[in-house]
Scaffold this motif. Sequence first.
Motif, PDB file in Angstrom:
ATOM      1  N   ALA A 117       3.699   9.360  -3.210  1.00  9.12           N
ATOM      2  CA  ALA A 117       2.575   9.551  -4.133  1.00  9.12           C
ATOM      3  C   ALA A 117       2.495   8.379  -5.104  1.00  9.12           C
ATOM      4  N   PRO A 118       1.287   7.940  -5.460  1.00  6.70           N
ATOM      5  CA  PRO A 118       1.157   6.823  -6.407  1.00  6.70           C
ATOM      6  C   PRO A 118       1.698   7.198  -7.777  1.00  6.70           C
ATOM      7  N   SER A 119       2.299   6.226  -8.449  1.00  9.03           N
ATOM      8  CA  SER A 119       2.867   6.469  -9.779  1.00  9.03           C
ATOM      9  C   SER A 119       1.743   6.641 -10.799  1.00  9.03           C
ATOM     10  N   ARG A 120       1.854   7.661 -11.608  1.00 10.15           N
ATOM     11  CA  ARG A 120       0.831   7.916 -12.622  1.00 10.15           C
ATOM     12  C   ARG A 120       1.490   7.998 -14.006  1.00 10.15           C
ATOM     13  N   VAL A 121       0.712   7.680 -15.031  1.00  9.60           N
ATOM     14  CA  VAL A 121       1.192   7.749 -16.404  1.00  9.60           C
ATOM     15  C   VAL A 121       1.192   9.206 -16.845  1.00  9.60           C
ATOM     16  N   ASN A 122       2.319   9.692 -17.374  1.00  7.04           N
ATOM     17  CA  ASN A 122       2.361  11.087 -17.829  1.00  7.04           C
ATOM     18  C   ASN A 122       1.803  11.188 -19.248  1.00  7.04           C
ATOM     19  N   ASN A 123       1.670  12.401 -19.743  1.00  4.39           N
ATOM     20  CA  ASN A 123       1.006  12.641 -21.030  1.00  4.39           C
ATOM     21  C   ASN A 123       1.707  11.984 -22.215  1.00  4.39           C
ATOM     22  N   PRO A 124       3.050  12.081 -22.344  1.00 12.81           N
ATOM     23  CA  PRO A 124       3.695  11.397 -23.477  1.00 12.81           C
ATOM     24  C   PRO A 124       3.513   9.880 -23.422  1.00 12.81           C
ATOM     25  N   GLU A 125       3.581   9.305 -22.219  1.00  7.80           N
ATOM     26  CA  GLU A 125       3.388   7.861 -22.097  1.00  7.80           C
ATOM     27  C   GLU A 125       1.968   7.461 -22.472  1.00  7.80           C
ATOM     28  N   LEU A 126       1.000   8.288 -22.063  1.00  9.03           N
ATOM     29  CA  LEU A 126      -0.399   7.991 -22.393  1.00  9.03           C
ATOM     30  C   LEU A 126      -0.631   8.097 -23.899  1.00  9.03           C
ATOM     31  N   LEU A 127      -0.087   9.137 -24.521  1.00  7.98           N
ATOM     32  CA  LEU A 127      -0.212   9.273 -25.971  1.00  7.98           C
ATOM     33  C   LEU A 127       0.462   8.099 -26.674  1.00  7.98           C
ATOM     34  N   GLY A 128       1.631   7.718 -26.192  1.00  6.45           N
ATOM     35  CA  GLY A 128       2.338   6.593 -26.791  1.00  6.45           C
ATOM     36  C   GLY A 128       1.541   5.307 -26.720  1.00  6.45           C
ATOM     37  N   GLN A 129       0.895   5.062 -25.575  1.00  2.00           N
ATOM     38  CA  GLN A 129       0.096   3.850 -25.430  1.00  2.00           C
ATOM     39  C   GLN A 129      -1.105   3.864 -26.371  1.00  2.00           C
ATOM     40  N   TYR A 130      -1.751   5.028 -26.532  1.00  2.00           N
ATOM     41  CA  TYR A 130      -2.873   5.144 -27.457  1.00  2.00           C
ATOM     42  C   TYR A 130      -2.425   4.849 -28.889  1.00  2.00           C
ATOM     43  N   MET A 131      -1.258   5.368 -29.268  1.00  4.82           N
ATOM     44  CA  MET A 131      -0.747   5.128 -30.615  1.00  4.82           C
ATOM     45  C   MET A 131      -0.444   3.654 -30.843  1.00  4.82           C
ATOM     46  N   ILE A 132       0.171   3.022 -29.835  1.00 10.32           N
ATOM     47  CA  ILE A 132       0.494   1.596 -29.971  1.00 10.32           C
ATOM     48  C   ILE A 132      -0.779   0.768 -30.085  1.00 10.32           C
ATOM     49  N   ASP A 133      -1.772   1.082 -29.253  1.00  8.28           N
ATOM     50  CA  ASP A 133      -3.043   0.347 -29.303  1.00  8.28           C
ATOM     51  C   ASP A 133      -3.738   0.550 -30.646  1.00  8.28           C
ATOM     52  N   ALA A 134      -3.702   1.805 -31.164  1.00  6.97           N
ATOM     53  CA  ALA A 134      -4.334   2.067 -32.457  1.00  6.97           C
ATOM     54  C   ALA A 134      -3.601   1.336 -33.577  1.00  6.97           C
ATOM     55  N   GLY A 135      -2.258   1.360 -33.531  1.00 13.27           N
ATOM     56  CA  GLY A 135      -1.484   0.665 -34.558  1.00 13.27           C
ATOM     57  C   GLY A 135      -1.724  -0.824 -34.544  1.00 13.27           C
ATOM     58  N   THR A 136      -1.861  -1.389 -33.335  1.00 13.28           N
ATOM     59  CA  THR A 136      -2.161  -2.823 -33.225  1.00 13.28           C
ATOM     60  C   THR A 136      -3.540  -3.134 -33.790  1.00 13.28           C
ATOM     61  N   GLU A 137      -4.484  -2.207 -33.544  1.00 11.63           N
ATOM     62  CA  GLU A 137      -5.849  -2.407 -34.046  1.00 11.63           C
ATOM     63  C   GLU A 137      -5.887  -2.304 -35.571  1.00 11.63           C
ATOM     64  N   PHE A 138      -5.176  -1.346 -36.133  1.00 11.94           N
ATOM     65  CA  PHE A 138      -5.167  -1.183 -37.585  1.00 11.94           C
ATOM     66  C   PHE A 138      -4.368  -2.278 -38.287  1.00 11.94           C
ATOM     67  N   GLY A 139      -3.431  -2.873 -37.544  1.00 11.35           N
ATOM     68  CA  GLY A 139      -2.618  -3.939 -38.113  1.00 11.35           C
ATOM     69  C   GLY A 139      -1.161  -3.525 -38.238  1.00 11.35           C
ATOM     70  N   ASN A 172      -4.016  19.802 -10.332  1.00 12.57           N
ATOM     71  CA  ASN A 172      -4.548  18.760  -9.447  1.00 12.57           C
ATOM     72  C   ASN A 172      -3.465  17.769  -9.040  1.00 12.57           C
ATOM     73  N   ALA A 173      -2.602  17.435  -9.980  1.00 12.63           N
ATOM     74  CA  ALA A 173      -1.496  16.520  -9.668  1.00 12.63           C
ATOM     75  C   ALA A 173      -0.533  17.160  -8.680  1.00 12.63           C
ATOM     76  N   ARG A 174      -0.290  18.480  -8.826  1.00 10.75           N
ATOM     77  CA  ARG A 174       0.597  19.169  -7.882  1.00 10.75           C
ATOM     78  C   ARG A 174       0.008  19.184  -6.483  1.00 10.75           C
ATOM     79  N   ILE A 175      -1.297  19.416  -6.391  1.00  5.15           N
ATOM     80  CA  ILE A 175      -1.958  19.412  -5.070  1.00  5.15           C
ATOM     81  C   ILE A 175      -1.871  18.029  -4.442  1.00  5.15           C
ATOM     82  N   GLU A 176      -2.093  17.005  -5.259  1.00 12.03           N
ATOM     83  CA  GLU A 176      -2.021  15.633  -4.742  1.00 12.03           C
ATOM     84  C   GLU A 176      -0.611  15.316  -4.226  1.00 12.03           C
TER      85      GLU A 176
END
Length: 393
Positions: free
Chosen positions: A87-109, A72-76
């Motif tokens: 094309a609009p800038s989009r977050v790639n998979n490693p960046e998205l995973l990294g953000q989830y990890m940072i948010d989880a780590g912040t939540e856990f402390g 879908n991204a290739r078609i876009e």
Amino acid sequence: MNIMDFNVKKLAADAGTFLSRAVQFTEEKLGQAEKTELDAHLENLLSKAECTKIWTEKIMKQTEILLQPNPNARIEEFVYEKLDRKAPSRVNNPELLGQYMIDAGTEFGPGTAYGNALIKCGETQKRIGTADRELIQTSALNFLTPLRNFIEGDYKTIAKERKLLQNKRLDLDAAKTRLKKAKAAETRSSQLNSARLEGDNIMVNFSYMLNFLHVKWLKSEQELRITQSEFDRQAEITRLLLEGISSTHAHHLRCLNDFVEAQMTYYAQCYQYMLDLQKQLGSFPTNYLSNNNQNSGTPMPSALSNVIGPSAMASPSSLVITSPNLNDLKESSGSRKARVLYDYDAANSSELSLLADEVITVFSVVGMDSDWLMGERGNQKGKVPITYLELLN
């Protein structure tokens, strides 16, 4: 009105040419029409160009899939490219995973061992995402764009001239056929005209027919010379274009080297990022290993065993990296100051929780596990993992 008449006449002429060439193609396939063969060198060049075009398209398509697995991204991106818009800038998979990890780590402390490790892993994943983005941009500019320019530019020109050469060949073969028919008709008329025929009118008619066919034969010869000259000229133009395929291969080779360099840079960056992360996380204590259902009986992958070596596979404790200074401390009976490298949450009341960068007093106790020391902070005392410490002078 005159313009419409002209367009209709042109359309009718084009339709007639198309139909006659279609019939000629069919007769050639059935072996019922003469076909001028191209010379072997030109045929080889045409085959080489076609082969280059097919494999360039396949390599280009698979490289795009490698760099952007999401269809879908290739078609876009394709649609935005055709619209000549960015094309609009989009977050790639490693960046998205990294953000989830940072948010989880912040939540856990961030002060907890798991939370701190998640944040560090997330930051590394985001760095890998940035490197992945740079790989895509560099590869698109230095590798995919030249391949696409060949398909959409140079090869289209080659295909156009090749089609024109095919038409010139058909015209040449048609002229040869007309000349052959004119010669056959003239020969037949000469035979009839030389026969004894009664009546002056019949003789006059055959003489007129003979002259007419002779004129037609001369016109066919002239037409053949013209079509032969046009065919030779177009064959030379096509040959010169096709000989440029070797230069195209040399250019694509340089682009391939650029692509390999971009990949090498990307993988080197990823390796360095993960190496730094591994150093930051350090080795986990044995109780963490047991929580992950890992024990000394678990077989080690052969690749890892080759790196560690057979002597390090004797027991789980041998996998723990221990500072030589801390070993010296364990052999003595005194106490020393040590800096905490990473946050550590005590698993039970016999252990001491630690915060990164704090300084505590450590000492050895006879009979204690080799992976642990006794730590003391003010009135608090408990076991601390040796891999989390750096002995101070």
